[in-house]
Motif scaffolding. Sequence first.
Motif, PDB file in Angstrom:
ATOM      1  N   MET A   9      41.808  45.750  49.056  1.00 58.26           N
ATOM      2  CA  MET A   9      43.035  45.671  48.264  1.00 58.26           C
ATOM      3  C   MET A   9      42.710  45.881  46.792  1.00 58.26           C
ATOM      4  SD  MET A   9      45.865  42.615  48.175  1.00 58.26           S
ATOM      5  CE  MET A   9      47.551  42.966  47.643  1.00 58.26           C
ATOM      6  N   GLN A  11      43.962  45.333  43.311  1.00 65.37           N
ATOM      7  CA  GLN A  11      44.891  44.625  42.445  1.00 65.37           C
ATOM      8  C   GLN A  11      44.577  44.983  41.000  1.00 65.37           C
ATOM      9  OE1 GLN A  11      45.447  40.435  43.260  1.00 65.37           O
ATOM     10  NE2 GLN A  11      45.048  40.716  45.453  1.00 65.37           N
ATOM     11  N   LYS A  41      51.281  48.839  50.737  1.00 62.44           N
ATOM     12  CA  LYS A  41      51.661  47.984  49.608  1.00 62.44           C
ATOM     13  C   LYS A  41      52.633  46.942  50.129  1.00 62.44           C
ATOM     14  CE  LYS A  41      52.931  47.867  44.768  1.00 62.44           C
ATOM     15  NZ  LYS A  41      52.816  48.602  43.499  1.00 62.44           N
ATOM     16  N   GLY A 136      48.070  46.224  45.274  1.00 67.98           N
ATOM     17  CA  GLY A 136      48.789  45.048  44.815  1.00 67.98           C
ATOM     18  C   GLY A 136      49.925  45.422  43.882  1.00 67.98           C
ATOM     19  N   ALA A 140      46.970  40.471  39.029  1.00 69.34           N
ATOM     20  CA  ALA A 140      46.344  39.590  40.019  1.00 69.34           C
ATOM     21  C   ALA A 140      46.391  38.135  39.590  1.00 69.34           C
ATOM     22  CB  ALA A 140      44.887  40.016  40.220  1.00 69.34           C
ATOM     23  N   ASP A 149      53.530  33.813  47.379  1.00 68.17           N
ATOM     24  CA  ASP A 149      53.221  35.200  47.016  1.00 68.17           C
ATOM     25  C   ASP A 149      52.959  36.048  48.259  1.00 68.17           C
ATOM     26  OD1 ASP A 149      52.286  37.439  45.336  1.00 68.17           O
ATOM     27  OD2 ASP A 149      50.348  36.965  46.244  1.00 68.17           O
ATOM     28  N   ASN A 152      50.129  39.933  46.157  1.00 67.42           N
ATOM     29  CA  ASN A 152      48.762  39.985  45.670  1.00 67.42           C
ATOM     30  C   ASN A 152      47.866  39.034  46.454  1.00 67.42           C
ATOM     31  OD1 ASN A 152      48.901  41.976  43.498  1.00 67.42           O
ATOM     32  ND2 ASN A 152      50.233  40.532  42.463  1.00 67.42           N
ATOM     33  N   ALA A 156      46.414  38.915  50.346  1.00 67.73           N
ATOM     34  CA  ALA A 156      44.972  39.066  50.586  1.00 67.73           C
ATOM     35  C   ALA A 156      44.425  37.887  51.374  1.00 67.73           C
ATOM     36  CB  ALA A 156      44.234  39.208  49.257  1.00 67.73           C
ATOM     37  N   VAL A 163      39.259  41.948  47.744  1.00 70.24           N
ATOM     38  CA  VAL A 163      39.992  42.505  46.606  1.00 70.24           C
ATOM     39  C   VAL A 163      39.042  43.148  45.608  1.00 70.24           C
ATOM     40  CG1 VAL A 163      41.462  41.899  44.630  1.00 70.24           C
ATOM     41  CG2 VAL A 163      41.847  40.803  46.863  1.00 70.24           C
TER      42      VAL A 163
END
Length: 491
Positions: A9, A11, A41, A136, A140, A149, A152, A156, A163
């Motif tokens: 990922m 971010q 995404k 993301g 972050a 959330d 982000n 994850a 990340v």
Amino acid sequence: MTRPTPAIMFQGTGSNVGKSLVVAGLCRLFARRGVSVAPFKPQNMSNNAAVTADGGEIGRAQALQARAALREPLIDMNPVLLKPESETGSQVVVRGRRIGSYRGQSYAQLKPTLMPAVLRSFNALAETADIVLVEGAGSAAEVNLRKGDIANMGFAEAAKVPVALVGDIDRGGVIASLVGIHALLPDEDRKLVQAFMINRFRGDSSLFADGMTLIRDRTGWEALGIAPWFPEAGKLPAEDSVDLGSRSSRTKDGLTIVVPALPRIANFDDLDPLAQEPGVTLRLLSPGEPIPTDAALVLLPGSKATIADLAALRALGWDHDIHAHVRRGGRVLGLCGGYQMLGRSIADPDGVEGPPQAVPGLGLLDVDTVLDGEKRLARVSGRSLIHDRPVEGYEIHMGRTGGSDCARPLFEINGRPEGAVSKDGLVQGAYLHGVFAADGFRRAFLEGLGVAGSALAYEATVEETLDRLADHLEAHLDIEAIVRIAHRRGG
């Protein structure tokens, strides 16, 4: 036990740091290596949307990433899409379908309930790929939004995806941004971050060697490299309204097309092929700028909130400028929401865009629009009836438009008439997005305005630019490290 599909990922230290293009370039890089790669995404916020192969809508950035990955765009690539309608509220699209409009606090309450849909899409996509590249949203380190959330660190953590952080050195403060994120993240989230990269470096990147060492020593994260500024990014479809300024173009000769940049402008990638035409000056007008008298065409683009944007257009005085432009013999083209504005009236009896109301339009087309809650989403093809050229595009709108000027349609789409043309031919409108990507139609349209169309092959240019972006990242990033980190998923 079967290991999960590798995924990483990306971010960012903030919005618009280049995450979307990094993912797009890596998608093309892996696809060229014969690797089945998929972009993802969890949550995007954009009024620039695309219609998917499975009949929904996703952010246009994910559609571009799918194209880079040599895949059809699918709703699973962007399961939650927020389309801002006002300063405090957005239309919410889940797995390709509108579920309603929510203001900030109400969406904050809804958001945690969307994680199952997000994970369902991610897992379905992962089953079709050798590697998933996740993007993301925003920063972050939005620790104030960490609870619930899905965009982000929350995603994850739930999907067990490592990340990598992207820092934009062009905006300044990149060391503080990255080290600051390390300091702000709670321990569990900090452990998810494995690496960082620097994006948009101008000049000799070796001058930042000490900076890379400092960030690595302060954070313990692996350095993936420094990606220099990629000047050809403007040849790719823009992700969001923050990129609008880069869409303007200038030429000494040729004609001028002006676009009033309304507050809720949507699907403005319609402008991209025109901006690349060497014989065209494309001007995005800011509030306070009058429509120039030398404009050959006023183009009213799509809008996420047509009635509100029409009110903004009037408040800025652009309605008087447009009427004066037509009186001088100038041309006007409205696409989607812009088409609706050109008519006699817009009615919203069910309160689709806000309080139920009906408002007068600009009165330049003899048509009326009624907004309803049913959104039309379709990829279509057909012909321009005026220019007799093939076109392809997509429809993404709520509302029905009809009236006597529809007897002079602009297009024939999938065997049906689409759009309207005024009796004098100066004012045209249609719901079809993406038509200017068709080279033959674009050339004929520009010739009708008085300038010779160029040899620009727009779709081929996009493909070539994606390939060059892949080459760019391959030359400057540690791709094998990215693969190695992706294989740590679930570890």
